[in-house]
Write an enzyme that holds these catalytic residues in place. Structure first.
Site, PDB file in Angstrom:
ATOM      1  CE  LYS A 188       0.056  -5.084  40.663  1.00 23.20           C
ATOM      2  NZ  LYS A 188      -1.030  -5.019  41.672  1.00 23.20           N
ATOM      3  CG  HIS A 228       0.507  -6.948  37.022  1.00 24.00           C
ATOM      4  ND1 HIS A 228       1.841  -6.985  37.359  1.00 24.00           N
ATOM      5  CD2 HIS A 228      -0.164  -7.437  38.107  1.00 24.00           C
ATOM      6  CE1 HIS A 228       1.986  -7.496  38.570  1.00 24.00           C
ATOM      7  NE2 HIS A 228       0.785  -7.761  39.061  1.00 24.00           N
TER       8      HIS A 228
END
Length: 226
Positions: free
Chosen positions: A110, A112
């Site tokens: 991921k 963010h």
């Protein structure tokens, strides 16, 4: 034949009831023609999850008394391992007074929010027990160990749902091979082994399926496994 504890018998029967454990003829990734197949992804309702994770928790608790190293975090590899690890951590606390964190990985990092590939309790600097489902060649366990190590965790052991008890890469038991890269003998306990499935078949008079299992064992099984 091995004897069966209640939690092992319950797990076999619940797995068969939901179609996760089947006897017949199945081609494995290895190309071997197997007389049985276990798809842990079908262990997907409340009652069977209770049975499965009760068995995981009991196996872990018993193994800690028998030499499994102490650990801080239970790691469930994505995706199937995520609910298994969460439920097992809960039952270790509720039923055995063993308090540990749990963590899992993402298939894709991921970029963010908190970012990264790991979710849950931080594994950096912690002792980690990997939770896996069905092991034949040990590829998934090795991959999970690598993920935890890259994140700074120390993998002290692994617990399996089912050990197919087949010869691994180096001509010996896959369990022995994985123990060799972890904490040694006793660091990879299992809920069920192939021999337990054979015991269940024998106890229920399933002679044709038992014969197929015995023939497969003679061809691919680890004969000196305990």
């Amino acid at each position: 034949m091995s004897s069966l504890d209640k939690y092992q018998n319950d797990l076999i029967e619940h797995s068969m009831a939901v179609g996760a454990l089947k006897f017949g003829s199945f081609t494995l990734k290895s190309g071997r023609l197997s007389p049985y197949f276990f798809n842990a992804g079908l262990l997907a309702d409340g009652p069977v999850l209770d049975t499965l994770c009760t068995a995981y928790a009991k196996t872990i608790a018993d193994s800690l008394k028998a030499g499994l190293p102490q650990f801080d975090i239970l790691f469930g590899p994505a995706y199937k391992g995520i609910p298994f690890a969460a439920c097992t951590a809960l039952l270790l606390h509720r039923d055995h007074g063993i308090d540990v964190g749990y963590a899992y990985d993402r298939k894709e990092a991921k970029d963010h929010g908190e970012g990264g590939v790991m979710v849950g309790a931080p594994v950096k600097g912690k002792r980690v027990l990997v939770l896996d489902d069905v092991a034949t060649a040990g590829t998934a366990i090795r991959g999970a160990i690598d993920v935890v190590k890259r994140e700074g965790g120390n993998v002290v052991g692994a617990v399996l749902l089912l050990d197919r008890e087949e010869v691994g890469r180096e001509g010996k038991s896959m369990i022995e091979e994985v123990e060799g890269i972890l904490s040694g003998k006793g660091s990879v306990p299992t809920i069920l082994k192939m021999r337990h499935l054979m015991t269940w078949l024998e106890q229920h008079g399933r002679t044709e399926e038992l014969k197929s299992m015995q023939e497969y064992w003679e061809q691919y099984g680890v004969k000196d496994s305990s």
